[in-house]
Design an enzyme around this catalytic site. Sequence first.
Site, short mmCIF file in Angstrom:
data_model
loop_
_atom_site.label_atom_id
_atom_site.label_comp_id
_atom_site.label_asym_id
_atom_site.label_seq_id
_atom_site.Cartn_x
_atom_site.Cartn_y
_atom_site.Cartn_z
N GLU A 132 10.20 -34.72 8.61
CA GLU A 132 11.48 -35.42 8.84
C GLU A 132 12.64 -34.45 8.77
OE1 GLU A 132 11.91 -38.94 6.39
OE2 GLU A 132 9.77 -39.38 6.44
N GLU A 168 6.80 -41.17 -0.82
CA GLU A 168 7.80 -41.15 -1.90
C GLU A 168 7.35 -41.83 -3.20
OE1 GLU A 168 11.35 -42.81 -0.18
OE2 GLU A 168 11.66 -41.06 1.07
C1 GLA Z 1 12.86 -41.43 4.29
C2 GLA Z 1 11.75 -42.20 4.96
C3 GLA Z 1 12.03 -42.41 6.42
C4 GLA Z 1 13.46 -42.88 6.65
C5 GLA Z 1 14.41 -41.90 6.02
C6 GLA Z 1 15.86 -42.28 6.23
O1 GLA Z 1 12.84 -40.12 4.52
O2 GLA Z 1 10.50 -41.58 4.85
O3 GLA Z 1 11.14 -43.36 6.94
O4 GLA Z 1 13.65 -44.14 6.09
O5 GLA Z 1 14.15 -41.87 4.63
O6 GLA Z 1 16.16 -42.47 7.57
#
Ligand code: GLA
Length: 420
Positions: free
Chosen positions: A328, A207
């Site tokens: 994710e 990020e």
């Molecule tokens: C982001 C992060 C994860 C987690 C999510 C929320 O996507 O990469 O590690 O913290 O947010 O659960």
Amino acid sequence: MKRFRILFFGALIMGNLFSCKASFELSPNNWLNDNVPSFSKNFEKYFQHVGIAVTYENELSKKIIQDGLKKHTNSITMGNEFKPDFVFNNWEIWPKPNLDGRFTDSDGKNITVPSNVPNWNNKVDNCLQICKDLGIQMRGHVLLWHSQTPAWFFHEDFDKEKPLVDKSTMNARLEWYIKTLVEHVQDWEKKNNNGKHIVWAWDVANEAASDGATTDDPRLRNAEEGSKWFEIYGDESFLIQAFRYANKYVSKDVELCYNDYNCVYDGKRSSILKILDSIIAHKNDLQMPTRINAMGMQSHISKNTKVTDFEKAIKDFLTKDIDVQITELDIATEEKYDPQELAEVYKKYFEMFIKNRKTEKSKGISAVTVWGINDETTWLNSPDQIKWHGNVKQYPLLFELNSSGEMVTKKAFDEIMKIN
Ligand code: GLA
């Protein structure tokens, strides 16, 4: 878009409910039932790694969850335990570090480092051991991030009341941190797993692109958005350094990834593509080359996210001659949850992932990880996220708890398992 992060707060509820039912007869769609097919087995002919993200305390450490993970995954991601905050065991040890360690970085700079952190008595080793016992692997998440990293890591004398350190000191701290964690894991694998990797990929950085980036101004996350990395460096050089150090210390057969979210937005994606370009531009440096194998698309999407927009993002990343990993995945059901509608959205996404998979001849999607096991434990049902989604409970995952507290498959799971 501002997102909030509250992590798996529901895990506790799930742990309690689910453990009550362990000894009862399994319902037909209990995730352990023989009639329920395996998530990973169904998709591993398309993607090398297929898995789910979990937390340690209420999930990975529980036998009944371990059985489910063994059956349904070949790779897991720890939701928290490999992040800097946790590796540093922040809350328990700080503010009393022993500042008597020394480290000399690749540029010859010698710095002080705390000798009592990281503390491997936290969960890192337990997670590796459980993966070994279950015969599954792990994505290492994450080495560098502006969030879930102790503030003191960035300040003089490791004291957050003092000024930020300069770039060369931060380079040395970053190298020390990456070396320490990566070598710890690799040494563990040598000692306990015949050198075979449990951690098959690392998210080297997470990020760094700004939510406010535009195609004309593809900027990085800045100080206002809370990145001390950016505050210290003022440009993307910290990312280049991270990929240099990762390349230096991580085994060559373990993949290195850059991970980010909201990739369907043109501005954000331009910023990510610029980051990828900067990292790739240094891959042939004579000293300290970088290496990047894949773009990690977090894929926290909405049922309204257009599959075609998502596919365009995949194709843009593939032009960089690296693979894509879905790291994710969860699908917010927004204002109304209709199980059949979610099932159809999941199906469209999985079909599109398969279409864009990695093959012997071409780069493509090599891994898919769903972010959480069931709807009770998802981060999308944290108070801030519920608010973000119009004060409505979200049902983004593949499993749910039935009224007896059993982990059972949802229509979305059943639907994607028809794909083969
Ligand atoms: C982001 C992060 C994860 C987690 C999510 C929320 O996507 O990469 O590690 O913290 O947010 O659960």
